[in-house]
Design an enzyme around this catalytic site. Sequence first.
Site, PDB file in Angstrom:
ATOM      1  N   GLU A 192      34.702  37.219  56.492  1.00 20.43           N
ATOM      2  CA  GLU A 192      35.460  38.339  57.064  1.00 20.43           C
ATOM      3  C   GLU A 192      35.270  38.420  58.572  1.00 20.43           C
ATOM      4  OE1 GLU A 192      37.489  40.065  55.387  1.00 20.43           O
ATOM      5  OE2 GLU A 192      36.859  40.017  53.289  1.00 20.43           O
ATOM      6  N   ASP A 251      42.111  31.724  47.579  1.00 23.68           N
ATOM      7  CA  ASP A 251      43.314  31.633  48.405  1.00 23.68           C
ATOM      8  C   ASP A 251      43.260  30.838  49.705  1.00 23.68           C
ATOM      9  OD1 ASP A 251      41.579  33.552  49.282  1.00 23.68           O
ATOM     10  OD2 ASP A 251      43.030  35.124  49.512  1.00 23.68           O
ATOM     11  N   GLU A 297      48.975  45.851  42.868  1.00 25.33           N
ATOM     12  CA  GLU A 297      47.911  44.909  43.230  1.00 25.33           C
ATOM     13  C   GLU A 297      47.765  43.765  42.211  1.00 25.33           C
ATOM     14  OE1 GLU A 297      46.364  44.946  46.009  1.00 25.33           O
ATOM     15  OE2 GLU A 297      44.329  44.274  45.749  1.00 25.33           O
ATOM     16  N   GLU A 320      50.687  40.179  52.301  1.00 22.56           N
ATOM     17  CA  GLU A 320      51.059  38.812  51.888  1.00 22.56           C
ATOM     18  C   GLU A 320      52.533  38.621  51.589  1.00 22.56           C
ATOM     19  OE1 GLU A 320      48.669  40.614  50.433  1.00 22.56           O
ATOM     20  OE2 GLU A 320      46.807  39.704  51.150  1.00 22.56           O
TER      21      GLU A 320
END
EC number: 3.2.1.-
Length: 607
Positions: free
Chosen positions: A193, A328, A444, A496
Amino acid sequence: MFSMRRYTIYLALAACVLFTLNYFRTEIKVASTAIPRIGSIIPTSGPKDDGKSSVEVVVPNGPFRWKDVPTRYPVTSFAAIPTAPPQKLPKVQFDFPIEETQAAATRKVRQAAVRAVFDKCWNAYRKHAWMNDELGPLSGGQKNGFGGWGANLVDNLDNLWIMGFKDQFEDAVKVAMEIDLSTATVDTINVFETTIRHLGGFLACYDLSEDKRCLTKAVEFGEMLYKAFDTPNRMPITRWKPQLSMQAQQVADETVLVAEIGSLTMEFTRLSLLTGDPKYYDAVDRITKEFAKQQTKTKLKGMWPVVVDARKQDFTQDSLFTLGAMSDSLYEYFPKMHALLGGIDPIYERMYNLSMAGAASHNLFRPMTPKNDNILVAGKSRSHHIDDPPDLEPEGQHLVCFAGGMFALGGKLFSNPAHVFIGRQLTDGCIWAYRAMPLGIMPEVFTMLPCPKPDACDWDEKLWADAVDRIDPRHEQRLPQGFTSITDSRYILRPEAIESIFVLYRITGDRGLLDTAWEMFQSITNVTTTPLANAALTDVTWSREELNKGRGIQMDSMESFWMAETLKYFWLIFGEVDVLSLDEWVFNTEAHPLKRRLPAEQGKLIV
Ligand SMILES: *[C@@H]1O[C@H](CO)[C@@H](O)[C@H](O)[C@H]1NC(C)=O
Ligand SMILES: *[C@@H]1O[C@H](CO)[C@@H](O)[C@H](O)[C@H]1NC(C)=O
């Protein structure tokens, strides 16, 4: 993008509560486990565990700098920074024709609307949460889950620049220089992150503005993050305790999320290219080579499982495979590294080809929909042996909507039109999921019914109803036709879907996507707008009528990716197509644009 956000999917509620407490700087200060200023700690002795290293950690006088903390496991030979002349890669962007005046005018009105939302959010952040990681969009409170190093501030330097907020940019860069890495609000730092947000944010800031201060700060973050690699096998500790790292030896973890160890490449590589210091590139190149070596030895050939063992450097054991949460950006970075480096290292193309072949055969499915739409959803697979066919779990996630853009970009860069088409179908799957919901916002996590065969997919209401009965016999869920369950009904301001729509627009030139984007922007802002900014939603399965009756679904959360990514991609898609052209720039997984290495005749810059 964001394990934090990836994890939220899986976090138990109880854990959430604890976590939320940890979010507040003030809580941390009074808590008994508070970390003192990292720099003020004088380690008592050198390493004890294996006696191999003789390094004593001594903190020098003067301001604390991570650079001065000695290395216990020094690298003896660094991989060279890839500086061979970049290749001319296939063009990514569509050859856009001259735009009609009316169309341009509409587009500009829309872009101004996005910019106004950004401006409002920025002002609220500045007023109520300046230099904190995030603003609470309902309470006006502050959150500091990323170390307290101004995540939202650093995440938006590039936006302030490209959207033309020059004074605010100056102001923000100035205070960003005060971010103090000798202290933190959390005792465990998520290396991934911090890399994608802070390091990526400062690198983009430098690439766009050429303001040296941004590079200086990028190096400072790089020096700190590099310490997480100081382990016997030089594999990083992905959940890293900075304070502990100065007191004891560290080893890499046995249970590591593949996205967190596998997607540090772009930022570390760009940092080496810009500074000429090979150590950052060397650090991530070691990881890439391990992934490459084990790519055909996993239980689903070409892909790696969600969880890997960094201590033993064994990336083959686990059995869950997905392009979604926790995996991902590992995959996303293969074509992007190829673009970043100017195509001079074939390893990324090979890794892309092999992994996407695996994903296309085993992870993607065509779901049954009432109108028989020709769309794809990226699901999950379990595989217990390399020779057995994997079992598909027909789950969809908002997060995995990035995959449409990934396939399309890969398809362009590697001259594979079939992948551009897959990218379009995946993107259309996300557009479908937005439109199918009562508020026009995708949830989600959900499941759907895979078609018996991709080309035999006629809507069969009974089949669908039976599937719903099996999962939810008491019909407690509010399920639009096509969904068989909605397992996480939140919308947390994710980027996204618009990210892939933006990429597909730049690649295909399909102007219909502009209207789709506008429809999405309106749906999202319509429900998420608060007096201060924009809020995440607890449940997007309610109808507008319910909301009008007073049902509240807003949460006091605005992740820094809302402004950094979601609003960036909305702003870009309604902007001029040569602003951050995909032929000159490549976005990291936090939407921070980095300059691609280009052949001399193609661009001004070769770094
Ligand atoms: C990757 O796939 C593309 C498209 O099928 C092909 O042209 C290319 O040669 C492959 N590259 C490698 C390194 O396997
Ligand atoms: C949301 O949409 C409804 C119905 O279209 C509209 O009446 C309302 O003004 C919108 N609200 C916002 C905040 O955009």
